[in-house]
Scaffold this active site. Sequence first.
Site, PDB file in Angstrom:
ATOM      1  N   CYS A 335       0.807  -1.236   0.000  1.00  0.00           N
ATOM      2  CA  CYS A 335       0.000   0.000   0.000  1.00  0.00           C
ATOM      3  C   CYS A 335       0.837   1.282   0.000  1.00  0.00           C
ATOM      4  CB  CYS A 335      -0.996   0.017   1.157  1.00  0.00           C
ATOM      5  SG  CYS A 335      -1.312  -1.545   1.943  1.00  0.00           S
ATOM      6  N   ARG A 364       6.843 -11.025   5.817  1.00  0.00           N
ATOM      7  CA  ARG A 364       6.405 -10.759   7.187  1.00  0.00           C
ATOM      8  C   ARG A 364       7.031 -11.787   8.109  1.00  0.00           C
ATOM      9  NH1 ARG A 364       0.044  -9.351   6.024  1.00  0.00           N
ATOM     10  NH2 ARG A 364       0.510  -7.726   4.493  1.00  0.00           N
ATOM     11  N   GLN A 382       1.011 -11.158  -2.902  1.00  0.00           N
ATOM     12  CA  GLN A 382      -0.393 -10.760  -2.840  1.00  0.00           C
ATOM     13  C   GLN A 382      -0.883 -10.378  -4.227  1.00  0.00           C
ATOM     14  OE1 GLN A 382       0.135  -7.473  -0.023  1.00  0.00           O
ATOM     15  NE2 GLN A 382      -1.115  -8.620   1.428  1.00  0.00           N
ATOM     16  N   ASP A 384      -2.513  -7.932  -5.175  1.00  0.00           N
ATOM     17  CA  ASP A 384      -2.916  -6.695  -4.530  1.00  0.00           C
ATOM     18  C   ASP A 384      -3.400  -5.654  -5.533  1.00  0.00           C
ATOM     19  OD1 ASP A 384      -3.297  -5.299  -2.257  1.00  0.00           O
ATOM     20  OD2 ASP A 384      -1.190  -4.988  -1.775  1.00  0.00           O
ATOM     21  N   HIS A 386      -4.959  -1.307  -5.300  1.00  0.00           N
ATOM     22  CA  HIS A 386      -5.483  -0.182  -4.534  1.00  0.00           C
ATOM     23  C   HIS A 386      -6.247   0.722  -5.473  1.00  0.00           C
ATOM     24  CE1 HIS A 386      -2.195  -1.703  -2.005  1.00  0.00           C
ATOM     25  NE2 HIS A 386      -3.109  -1.531  -1.075  1.00  0.00           N
ATOM     26  N   LYS A 470     -15.098  -2.717   6.194  1.00  0.00           N
ATOM     27  CA  LYS A 470     -14.655  -3.695   5.196  1.00  0.00           C
ATOM     28  C   LYS A 470     -15.676  -4.791   4.961  1.00  0.00           C
ATOM     29  CE  LYS A 470     -12.191  -6.483   8.561  1.00  0.00           C
ATOM     30  NZ  LYS A 470     -11.113  -7.396   8.831  1.00  0.00           N
ATOM     31  N   HIS A 516      -8.453  -1.164  -0.492  1.00  0.00           N
ATOM     32  CA  HIS A 516      -7.497  -2.267  -0.655  1.00  0.00           C
ATOM     33  C   HIS A 516      -8.322  -3.491  -1.027  1.00  0.00           C
ATOM     34  CE1 HIS A 516      -4.564  -0.292   2.267  1.00  0.00           C
ATOM     35  NE2 HIS A 516      -5.701   0.219   2.679  1.00  0.00           N
TER      36      HIS A 516
HETATM   37 ZN    ZN Z   1      -3.237  -2.347   0.794  1.00  0.00          ZN
END
Ligand code: ZN
Length: 644
Positions: A335, A364, A382, A384, A386, A470, A516
């Site tokens: 992000c 992580r 991910q 991912d 945005h 969310k 996200h």
């Molecule tokens: Zn994010």
Amino acid sequence: MIKITLPDGSVKSFEQGSTPMDVAKSISEGLARNIISASFNGLTVETSTKLTTDGSLVLYSWKNDEGKKAFWHSSAHVLAQAIEELYPKSKLTIGPAIDNGFYYDVDFGDESISDKDFKTIENKMLEIARGKHEFAMRSVTKADALSLYKDNEYKTELIENLEDGTITFCDHSTFTDLCRGGHIPNTGIIKAVKILSVAGAYWRGDENKPQLTRVYGTSFPKQKELTEYLALLEEAKKRDHRKLGKELELFTFSQRVGQGLPLWLPKGAALRERLENFLKEAQKKAGYEMVVTPHIGQKELYETSGHYAKYGEDSFQPITTPKEGEEFLLKPMNCPHHCEIYNSAQWSYKDLPKRFAEFGTVYRYEQSGELHGLTRVRGFTQDDAHIFCTPDQLDTEFKNVIDLVLYVFGSLGFENFTAQVSLRDPEKPEKYIGSIENWEKAEQAIINAAKDKNLNYVIETGEAAFYGPKLDFMVKDALGRQWQLGTIQVDYNLPERFDLTYKGSDNESHRPVMIHRAPFGSLERFIAILLEHTGGNFPLWLMPNQVSVLTLSEKYEKYGEKVLTLLENHEIRALVDNRSETIGKKIREAEMSKTPYMIIIGEQEEAENKISVRQHGGEDLGTISVDEFAEIVKTEINKTKKQF
Ligand SMILES: [Zn+2]
Ligand SMILES: [Zn+2]
């Protein structure tokens, strides 16, 4: 008299001192027979607790999670009693209910137990259960509690940390345990028990403290349910993604590379690529733009995002440059990088929404003991993206993301799912960042989208993150296990922290809203779940090898090559097995690698210019032409992979 409010809103009066069981009986005897646990004003109580004030009462049966928890918690007491009777020198420590059962951590002293002892423990537990002993709570003074456990340093330590006046014991049969409560009415309800395994566990999870034996068990109100559960466990073992990943040659781990860092083998990499391309294609149609960002970022980036203050201590520590002493962190999320991409240009409301997508690999730190196959790893990718939009665009954007998530689930055979909408707690506005007006807009947008898309959803008030509401999808796999997949999260925090702006129609500067989203979550975890859901029999469109052409002997190599070319012309992925092995062995190996279709060719097939087709699992589709076969494959693919 006291007033008891039931979940349907009805209020009834009862004598003071009535118990939850009395309330159940007043409704019906049938109900009372099924009630095994209760909560009063939000707190777990016994079904025999005397109620002395007005309040709301919820009654639970085995069908509720709370009922199961009480059942397994009570079973842990029975296990403890059995162990105490069979191993008088052992010392009991703690024994909670867990998902699908319970455990008890025991110091067995010089003794040890193994699989061979399980049956004896089970029989002892059943013998105790049959006594129909009631569970009864009582308060004790700290001094009395310490004196009962004077020979047990573990319980002593637990009691030392409790305040006098708050200590309670639970008695049943001849057994007593330190306990806060939450039991079924009596042991007789426990009809079937199974000790599942034993494992080492440190006292209080601290490796500097004594090692105990953790005894895992489960129990059920009916033998049939236990039998079904054990069959499910057996099936889960067969489908364990770590086992299938090895058999299908998808991924491996190397101690030399490092724990929790999966290595993708060629077949696994091909699978990932197929999944990535599948999503990229859909994302392109949905107006996403791909971006690429580095695997590390300056520490300051994460100080700006707030991640460093929150997770810094528990993350991989900064990497420093030798000369300048700059500090970088392994990227734990994409992000902040994407916020800086947004910040690289000036946007007007006409440019929004901007949708930046990346298959971003993040790192992580997980404790080594927490690592598990592909579901808990230290490095993962991910899917991912945005979305940066105006508050007014949130509604449409949310609906579009839901469409994408549903397309992903549908194409991969996840048909059973529910959605959870997490909203803020309106009583505690100080807990959340962003204006109340924007929160209301976002929450309404999520609820509208969920309604509009006919989702089967529940609303959880107070479950939102501090930075936004969310929507989570909970997916049930083929074995009935629930997984969280496909989170869509609204964020008011990062746009603030990164000072993201756009020029509105009023020519003023405004804050965009950020969404996200990651339909897979991560490729690693998703592939693990998909493996266990399908048992390795992926949807046909995703299969790296859809067809194996098996020759009856090497004589048919040429014809095999010809069939392969024809298949490839139909965009079917295939390979030819022309080894000088028996056809039986070739079929067995193709079955083992979960190949969906086997084409067998020999003299007759070559003479007729046809192929004999066998489906995975053994069904014979007869002798047909390649074109006819291609139609079958196309139909099968279109069944799962719909158009987006
Ligand atoms: Zn994010
Ligand atoms: Zn208890």
